[in-house]
Scaffold this active site. Sequence first.
Site, short mmCIF file in Angstrom:
data_model
loop_
_atom_site.label_atom_id
_atom_site.label_comp_id
_atom_site.label_asym_id
_atom_site.label_seq_id
_atom_site.Cartn_x
_atom_site.Cartn_y
_atom_site.Cartn_z
CG HIS A 15 -2.67 4.06 1.98
ND1 HIS A 15 -3.29 3.60 0.84
CD2 HIS A 15 -2.66 3.02 2.85
CE1 HIS A 15 -3.63 2.33 1.03
NE2 HIS A 15 -3.27 1.96 2.24
CB CYS A 31 -0.95 0.00 1.19
SG CYS A 31 -2.16 -1.31 1.08
CG ASN A 35 -6.27 -0.18 1.47
OD1 ASN A 35 -5.65 0.24 0.48
ND2 ASN A 35 -5.67 -0.66 2.54
O1 UT7 Z 1 -3.23 -0.45 3.81
C1 UT7 Z 1 -2.45 -1.38 4.48
C2 UT7 Z 1 -2.52 -1.19 5.92
N1 UT7 Z 1 -3.73 -1.73 6.45
C3 UT7 Z 1 -4.30 -1.14 7.44
O2 UT7 Z 1 -3.84 -0.11 7.82
C4 UT7 Z 1 -5.46 -1.78 8.12
C5 UT7 Z 1 -5.26 -1.68 9.59
N2 UT7 Z 1 -6.28 -2.31 10.42
C6 UT7 Z 1 -7.58 -1.88 10.49
O3 UT7 Z 1 -7.98 -1.03 9.73
C7 UT7 Z 1 -8.45 -2.45 11.57
O4 UT7 Z 1 -7.65 -3.22 12.44
C8 UT7 Z 1 -9.62 -3.33 11.06
C9 UT7 Z 1 -10.67 -2.44 10.45
C10 UT7 Z 1 -9.11 -4.35 10.07
C11 UT7 Z 1 -10.28 -4.06 12.22
O5 UT7 Z 1 -10.72 -3.14 13.22
P1 UT7 Z 1 -10.35 -3.41 14.73
O6 UT7 Z 1 -11.00 -2.34 15.52
O7 UT7 Z 1 -8.86 -3.52 14.85
O8 UT7 Z 1 -11.09 -4.79 15.04
P2 UT7 Z 1 -10.46 -6.17 15.53
O9 UT7 Z 1 -9.63 -6.80 14.45
O10 UT7 Z 1 -9.80 -5.98 16.88
O11 UT7 Z 1 -11.76 -7.02 15.74
C12 UT7 Z 1 -12.74 -6.66 16.71
C13 UT7 Z 1 -13.91 -7.63 16.61
C14 UT7 Z 1 -13.48 -9.10 16.63
O12 UT7 Z 1 -14.46 -9.82 17.35
P3 UT7 Z 1 -14.21 -10.24 18.88
O13 UT7 Z 1 -12.98 -11.09 18.86
O14 UT7 Z 1 -14.00 -8.95 19.62
O15 UT7 Z 1 -15.45 -10.96 19.25
C15 UT7 Z 1 -13.56 -9.52 15.17
O16 UT7 Z 1 -13.79 -10.90 15.01
O17 UT7 Z 1 -14.59 -7.46 15.37
C16 UT7 Z 1 -14.73 -8.71 14.68
N3 UT7 Z 1 -14.70 -8.48 13.25
C17 UT7 Z 1 -15.80 -8.16 12.55
N4 UT7 Z 1 -17.08 -8.00 12.89
C18 UT7 Z 1 -17.96 -7.66 11.92
C19 UT7 Z 1 -13.64 -8.49 12.42
N5 UT7 Z 1 -14.03 -8.20 11.16
C20 UT7 Z 1 -15.37 -8.00 11.21
C21 UT7 Z 1 -16.34 -7.65 10.25
N6 UT7 Z 1 -17.61 -7.50 10.66
N7 UT7 Z 1 -16.04 -7.45 8.97
#
Ligand code: UT7
Length: 326
Positions: free
Chosen positions: A247, A115, A277
């Site tokens: 980005h 990215c 993205n």
């Molecule tokens: O461009 C390259 C660089 N990439 C990035 O910069 C991306 C960086 N990361 C992010 O943008 C975020 O970490 C995400 C948007 C991917 C995820 O957000 P988060 O606040 O970090 O959530 P998380 O991964 O800690 O997940 C929280 C909860 C989990 O459930 P539990 O374990 O708390 O029960 C996940 O299983 O959200 C759940 N979850 C979802 N729920 C509904 C993960 N994906 C989804 C989804 N819909 N699509």
Amino acid sequence: MTNKASLKSIAAYIPEQILSNKDLEKLIDTSDEWIQKRTGIKERHIAQDDEKSSDLGTKAAILAVQRANLKPEDIDAIVVASLSPDYFTMPSTACIVASNLGLKNITAFDISAGCAGFIYLLEVARSLIESGAKKNVLIVGAEKTSSVMDYEDRSVCILFGDGAGAAVISKDEGYPILDVHTASDGRYSELLKIDRAKKSSFCSPLAMKMKGNEVFKVAVQMLQNDVVEILAKNKISPDKIDLFIPHQANLRIIKAVQERLNFSDDKCVLTVQKYGNTSAASIPMAMNEAYEQGRLKQGDLILLDAFGGGFVWGSALLYFGGKNFS
Ligand code: UT7
């Protein structure tokens, strides 16, 4: 310094088909509310089955060459950044874009910088211009991320979209690229990668995998430090920046950097809501949108930043050298 490089044009191509959060609700266990709250994304665009990254990139490239008031024959190098190239390692997507433009006997190669691809492209292109090796370098971020997406993995597939952006870098005539900074830390390589997909039945043999939460924390830290450092190194205070074009990975990451530099919303270009993205294409797509809306004008001082798998990251400070959109 005399031999400075300049960004002379910007263009983009966005595939028509839209994949909204509501569409994704039908495919996986997710919700529009969750996606918008955690990422800011409402929808993303997806290429047709028979459209490849080179097709998206070629459309953006043709427009970028026109907007630089050049003919394809004036281009003497094409560099493409993509995490979703047409082929695995060869031929390069750049060779195919060159051929689509009717160009032979031209330097053409791909780079792999996830990215952060567009920042790395700027670094390569300005070096080619400032060394005197090339006159007009066409740089293209072209992504069919949907071709490396596992649409059963809700933690990743909600984030990405397809699209392409392109720019021409030539010798400066008054609006130089002031600085480009690129960096990497391969100790984090396992946190964000494209690897063999789990299921053999899946349409692509490769799929993106990410430990999102861990990526998020490092991305915010690295990006905040990087933009502060490039501004300090060039003795430019944040209030001198006309547009911040980051980005477009996640609205929360962008806001964290925006707040650190105290940029008001009118100084910040946001497209993540509409396109998600689009990896190496995200900065040139955002830049193009600001350009076509008349927000980005010739001589504007712009700050770019990006972060991606590797980890790789970087930032750039430049005056926009293109003619105003009309
Ligand atoms: O461009 C390259 C660089 N990439 C990035 O910069 C991306 C960086 N990361 C992010 O943008 C975020 O970490 C995400 C948007 C991917 C995820 O957000 P988060 O606040 O970090 O959530 P998380 O991964 O800690 O997940 C929280 C909860 C989990 O459930 P539990 O374990 O708390 O029960 C996940 O299983 O959200 C759940 N979850 C979802 N729920 C509904 C993960 N994906 C989804 C989804 N819909 N699509």
